[in-house]
Motif scaffolding. Structure first.
Motif, PDB file in Angstrom:
ATOM      1  N   ILE A  25       0.860  -1.182   0.000  1.00  0.00           N
ATOM      2  CA  ILE A  25       0.000   0.000   0.000  1.00  0.00           C
ATOM      3  C   ILE A  25       0.894   1.229   0.000  1.00  0.00           C
ATOM      4  O   ILE A  25       1.637   1.471   0.953  1.00  0.00           O
ATOM      5  CB  ILE A  25      -0.906   0.017   1.248  1.00  0.00           C
ATOM      6  CG1 ILE A  25      -1.738  -1.267   1.335  1.00  0.00           C
ATOM      7  CG2 ILE A  25      -1.815   1.240   1.234  1.00  0.00           C
ATOM      8  CD1 ILE A  25      -2.498  -1.411   2.648  1.00  0.00           C
ATOM      9  N   GLY A  26       0.848   2.001  -1.070  1.00  0.00           N
ATOM     10  CA  GLY A  26       1.610   3.236  -1.137  1.00  0.00           C
ATOM     11  C   GLY A  26       0.853   4.375  -0.475  1.00  0.00           C
ATOM     12  O   GLY A  26      -0.336   4.247  -0.147  1.00  0.00           O
ATOM     13  N   PRO A  99       6.064  -4.825   6.019  1.00  0.00           N
ATOM     14  CA  PRO A  99       6.702  -4.626   4.708  1.00  0.00           C
ATOM     15  C   PRO A  99       5.752  -4.235   3.584  1.00  0.00           C
ATOM     16  O   PRO A  99       6.208  -3.779   2.532  1.00  0.00           O
ATOM     17  CB  PRO A  99       7.358  -5.986   4.430  1.00  0.00           C
ATOM     18  CG  PRO A  99       6.639  -6.959   5.305  1.00  0.00           C
ATOM     19  CD  PRO A  99       6.239  -6.203   6.526  1.00  0.00           C
ATOM     20  N   TYR A 100       4.452  -4.395   3.777  1.00  0.00           N
ATOM     21  CA  TYR A 100       3.495  -4.016   2.735  1.00  0.00           C
ATOM     22  C   TYR A 100       3.146  -2.524   2.792  1.00  0.00           C
ATOM     23  O   TYR A 100       2.413  -2.033   1.932  1.00  0.00           O
ATOM     24  CB  TYR A 100       2.212  -4.846   2.863  1.00  0.00           C
ATOM     25  CG  TYR A 100       1.581  -4.761   4.229  1.00  0.00           C
ATOM     26  CD1 TYR A 100       0.677  -3.757   4.538  1.00  0.00           C
ATOM     27  CD2 TYR A 100       1.905  -5.678   5.222  1.00  0.00           C
ATOM     28  CE1 TYR A 100       0.113  -3.661   5.794  1.00  0.00           C
ATOM     29  CE2 TYR A 100       1.342  -5.596   6.481  1.00  0.00           C
ATOM     30  CZ  TYR A 100       0.451  -4.586   6.762  1.00  0.00           C
ATOM     31  OH  TYR A 100      -0.100  -4.494   8.014  1.00  0.00           O
ATOM     32  N   LEU A 101       3.658  -1.804   3.782  1.00  0.00           N
ATOM     33  CA  LEU A 101       3.431  -0.363   3.867  1.00  0.00           C
ATOM     34  C   LEU A 101       4.595   0.352   3.187  1.00  0.00           C
ATOM     35  O   LEU A 101       5.733   0.297   3.661  1.00  0.00           O
ATOM     36  CB  LEU A 101       3.304   0.086   5.323  1.00  0.00           C
ATOM     37  CG  LEU A 101       2.119  -0.480   6.106  1.00  0.00           C
ATOM     38  CD1 LEU A 101       2.110   0.070   7.525  1.00  0.00           C
ATOM     39  CD2 LEU A 101       0.797  -0.175   5.404  1.00  0.00           C
ATOM     40  N   LEU A 102       4.303   1.001   2.072  1.00  0.00           N
ATOM     41  CA  LEU A 102       5.329   1.633   1.246  1.00  0.00           C
ATOM     42  C   LEU A 102       5.055   3.130   1.120  1.00  0.00           C
ATOM     43  O   LEU A 102       3.935   3.589   1.358  1.00  0.00           O
ATOM     44  CB  LEU A 102       5.345   1.002  -0.148  1.00  0.00           C
ATOM     45  CG  LEU A 102       5.393  -0.531  -0.218  1.00  0.00           C
ATOM     46  CD1 LEU A 102       5.282  -0.992  -1.662  1.00  0.00           C
ATOM     47  CD2 LEU A 102       6.666  -1.058   0.430  1.00  0.00           C
ATOM     48  N   ALA A 103       6.076   3.867   0.737  1.00  0.00           N
ATOM     49  CA  ALA A 103       5.890   5.312   0.558  1.00  0.00           C
ATOM     50  C   ALA A 103       6.924   5.876  -0.397  1.00  0.00           C
ATOM     51  O   ALA A 103       8.085   5.471  -0.381  1.00  0.00           O
ATOM     52  CB  ALA A 103       5.982   6.038   1.903  1.00  0.00           C
ATOM     53  N   ASN A 104       6.459   6.791  -1.235  1.00  0.00           N
ATOM     54  CA  ASN A 104       7.334   7.646  -2.038  1.00  0.00           C
ATOM     55  C   ASN A 104       7.162   9.067  -1.521  1.00  0.00           C
ATOM     56  O   ASN A 104       6.036   9.566  -1.467  1.00  0.00           O
ATOM     57  CB  ASN A 104       6.951   7.597  -3.517  1.00  0.00           C
ATOM     58  CG  ASN A 104       7.318   6.287  -4.176  1.00  0.00           C
ATOM     59  OD1 ASN A 104       6.524   5.354  -4.184  1.00  0.00           O
ATOM     60  ND2 ASN A 104       8.514   6.220  -4.723  1.00  0.00           N
ATOM     61  N   LEU A 105       8.244   9.704  -1.143  1.00  0.00           N
ATOM     62  CA  LEU A 105       8.173  11.059  -0.601  1.00  0.00           C
ATOM     63  C   LEU A 105       8.568  12.075  -1.663  1.00  0.00           C
ATOM     64  O   LEU A 105       9.490  11.838  -2.446  1.00  0.00           O
ATOM     65  CB  LEU A 105       9.102  11.201   0.610  1.00  0.00           C
ATOM     66  CG  LEU A 105       8.952  10.169   1.735  1.00  0.00           C
ATOM     67  CD1 LEU A 105       9.909  10.505   2.878  1.00  0.00           C
ATOM     68  CD2 LEU A 105       7.521  10.103   2.230  1.00  0.00           C
ATOM     69  N   ASP A 106       7.872  13.212  -1.667  1.00  0.00           N
ATOM     70  CA  ASP A 106       8.261  14.287  -2.584  1.00  0.00           C
ATOM     71  C   ASP A 106       9.591  14.892  -2.156  1.00  0.00           C
ATOM     72  O   ASP A 106      10.503  15.059  -2.961  1.00  0.00           O
ATOM     73  CB  ASP A 106       7.176  15.364  -2.623  1.00  0.00           C
ATOM     74  CG  ASP A 106       5.919  14.887  -3.332  1.00  0.00           C
ATOM     75  OD1 ASP A 106       6.019  13.940  -4.136  1.00  0.00           O
ATOM     76  OD2 ASP A 106       4.844  15.456  -3.077  1.00  0.00           O
ATOM     77  N   ARG A 107       9.685  15.234  -0.863  1.00  0.00           N
ATOM     78  CA  ARG A 107      10.918  15.799  -0.326  1.00  0.00           C
ATOM     79  C   ARG A 107      11.012  15.486   1.168  1.00  0.00           C
ATOM     80  O   ARG A 107      10.004  15.250   1.830  1.00  0.00           O
ATOM     81  CB  ARG A 107      10.974  17.334  -0.490  1.00  0.00           C
ATOM     82  CG  ARG A 107      10.943  17.866  -1.915  1.00  0.00           C
ATOM     83  CD  ARG A 107      12.193  17.546  -2.695  1.00  0.00           C
ATOM     84  NE  ARG A 107      12.243  18.248  -3.970  1.00  0.00           N
ATOM     85  CZ  ARG A 107      11.627  17.856  -5.082  1.00  0.00           C
ATOM     86  NH1 ARG A 107      10.865  16.764  -5.063  1.00  0.00           N
ATOM     87  NH2 ARG A 107      11.765  18.541  -6.208  1.00  0.00           N
ATOM     88  N   ILE A 108      12.236  15.507   1.682  1.00  0.00           N
ATOM     89  CA  ILE A 108      12.502  15.478   3.118  1.00  0.00           C
ATOM     90  C   ILE A 108      12.897  16.893   3.536  1.00  0.00           C
ATOM     91  O   ILE A 108      13.661  17.569   2.836  1.00  0.00           O
ATOM     92  CB  ILE A 108      13.640  14.492   3.459  1.00  0.00           C
ATOM     93  CG1 ILE A 108      13.130  13.049   3.370  1.00  0.00           C
ATOM     94  CG2 ILE A 108      14.213  14.748   4.841  1.00  0.00           C
ATOM     95  CD1 ILE A 108      12.197  12.651   4.501  1.00  0.00           C
ATOM     96  N   ILE A 109      12.367  17.344   4.668  1.00  0.00           N
ATOM     97  CA  ILE A 109      12.706  18.669   5.182  1.00  0.00           C
ATOM     98  C   ILE A 109      13.831  18.521   6.198  1.00  0.00           C
ATOM     99  O   ILE A 109      13.762  17.675   7.094  1.00  0.00           O
ATOM    100  CB  ILE A 109      11.486  19.327   5.859  1.00  0.00           C
ATOM    101  CG1 ILE A 109      10.312  19.410   4.880  1.00  0.00           C
ATOM    102  CG2 ILE A 109      11.845  20.716   6.384  1.00  0.00           C
ATOM    103  CD1 ILE A 109       9.009  19.849   5.529  1.00  0.00           C
ATOM    104  N   GLU A 110      14.847  19.325   6.034  1.00  0.00           N
ATOM    105  CA  GLU A 110      15.958  19.291   6.984  1.00  0.00           C
ATOM    106  C   GLU A 110      15.423  19.628   8.378  1.00  0.00           C
ATOM    107  O   GLU A 110      14.756  20.632   8.580  1.00  0.00           O
ATOM    108  CB  GLU A 110      17.025  20.310   6.580  1.00  0.00           C
ATOM    109  CG  GLU A 110      18.338  20.154   7.326  1.00  0.00           C
ATOM    110  CD  GLU A 110      19.402  21.094   6.795  1.00  0.00           C
ATOM    111  OE1 GLU A 110      19.393  22.272   7.195  1.00  0.00           O
ATOM    112  OE2 GLU A 110      20.220  20.659   5.958  1.00  0.00           O
TER     113      GLU A 110
END
Length: 317
Positions: A25-26, A99-110
């Motif tokens: 699941i994204g 392991p079925y929990l997935l994610a694509n991030l736009d950006r990481i904030i410092e």
């Protein structure tokens, strides 16, 4: 707890990326998985995750294309406005315990946060007045769940010119509730058991896709208590809808009668319009078929029949 880097996305093709998404699941799936998406039902998502139906290719839609093109500019605007540095994460991330929990991030904030970037048209502006729309909030909460981070910010460009930011921090047991709901959905996937329908258009289309053709059989539910109760409730719901439609039609007709030739009227709470549309031209297909059947013969195609749901009530019920 921090997320695992499942696979780098630097050189992934779209098809390869989709294959990885089948594995869990994204973040953009999260709202649909728990029945909170205005676009996709749990049943429709289940069809995709079980590989029964390929996902829609949205990459060429204007909104998606412009969102992709504007993403780096919005990220830059966020950094300039807030003074916070942001960086890309070129990987599909995975929850270390689920392991079925997935994610694509736009950006990481410092400093430890996540930046989710959105674009919205002017027609969607109202959905942002009370904060981040629910399905987007769930998307971000899913990202926090996967990464273990405690906060995120959403940067949205509305109508191509209005820039807003919203901060999201989980409240109470939001993340644990989300985890439980996503676990329940994923059990449907692993056990290949369809989730319940939810009355949405998406759910209806999913059923039509699952069962496109009927067979010449009738199922006998006359001795099935639960199904007979369902049938009674359906009859009652249709009767209420019919009564409501008739009442609405009466009100509309009285309004039209009052308007006469006028194209509209103003009221304390708004207005009504009953305007004439412009004349248009259309092809008299029936006459063409009658006068020149030989012309159109090569252009006939067979259109697959669809299933139509009807309800027939026995007299006296």
């Amino acid at each position: 707890m921090s997320a695992l880097k499942l696979v780098s996305t630097r050189s992934l093709s779209r098809d390869e990326w989709l294959q990885w998404r089948y594995k869990g699941i994204g973040s953009s799936d999260a709202a649909a998985a728990i029945g909170k998406s205005p676009y996709t039902s749990p049943l429709a998502l289940w069809l995709e995750k079980t590989g029964k139906k390929p996902p829609k290719d949205l990459s060429q839609k204007d909104a998606v294309r412009w969102g992709t093109l504007l993403e780096p500019l919005i990220a830059q605007a966020y950094a300039e406005q807030t003074g916070k540095k942001v960086r890309r994460v070129n990987a599909i991330l995975q929850h270390p315990e689920h392991p079925y929990l997935l994610a694509n991030l736009d950006r990481i904030i410092e400093g430890g946060g996540i930046l989710e970037i959105k674009t919205a048209g002017l027609r969607s502006q109202g959905f942002w007045e009370g904060g981040v729309p629910e399905h987007y909030r769930i998307q971000v909460l899913h990202q926090l769940l996967v990464t273990g981070k405690s906060w995120a910010e959403v940067a949205v460009l509305i109508g191509g010119q209005e820039f807003r930011t919203y901060r999201i921090e989980p409240e109470g047991g939001e993340l644990s509730e989300l985890l439980q709901a996503e676990q329940a959905f994923w059990r449907h996937v692993t056990e290949d058991i369809a989730p319940e329908t939810d009355g949405s258009e998406s759910s209806g289309k999913a059923l039509q896709w699952l069962y496109p053709r009927s067979t010449a059989t009738l199922v006998d539910y006359t001795d099935h208590g639960a199904m007979n109760q369902l049938f009674r409730e359906l009859i009652q719901a249709r009767a209420k809808r019919k009564a409501s439609e008739v009442h609405e039609a009466i009100l509309e007709q009285r309004m039209k009668e009052s308007l006469g030739d006028a194209e509209g009227a103003l009221f304390l709470q708004g207005k009504v319009l009953w305007k004439s549309s412009k004349d248009s031209q259309t092809l008299d297909a029936q006459r063409l078929i009658q006068d020149h059947p030989d012309w159109i013969a090569p252009y006939w195609i067979t259109k697959p029949g669809s299933r139509r749901f009807t309800v027939q009530v026995q007299e006296g019920d």
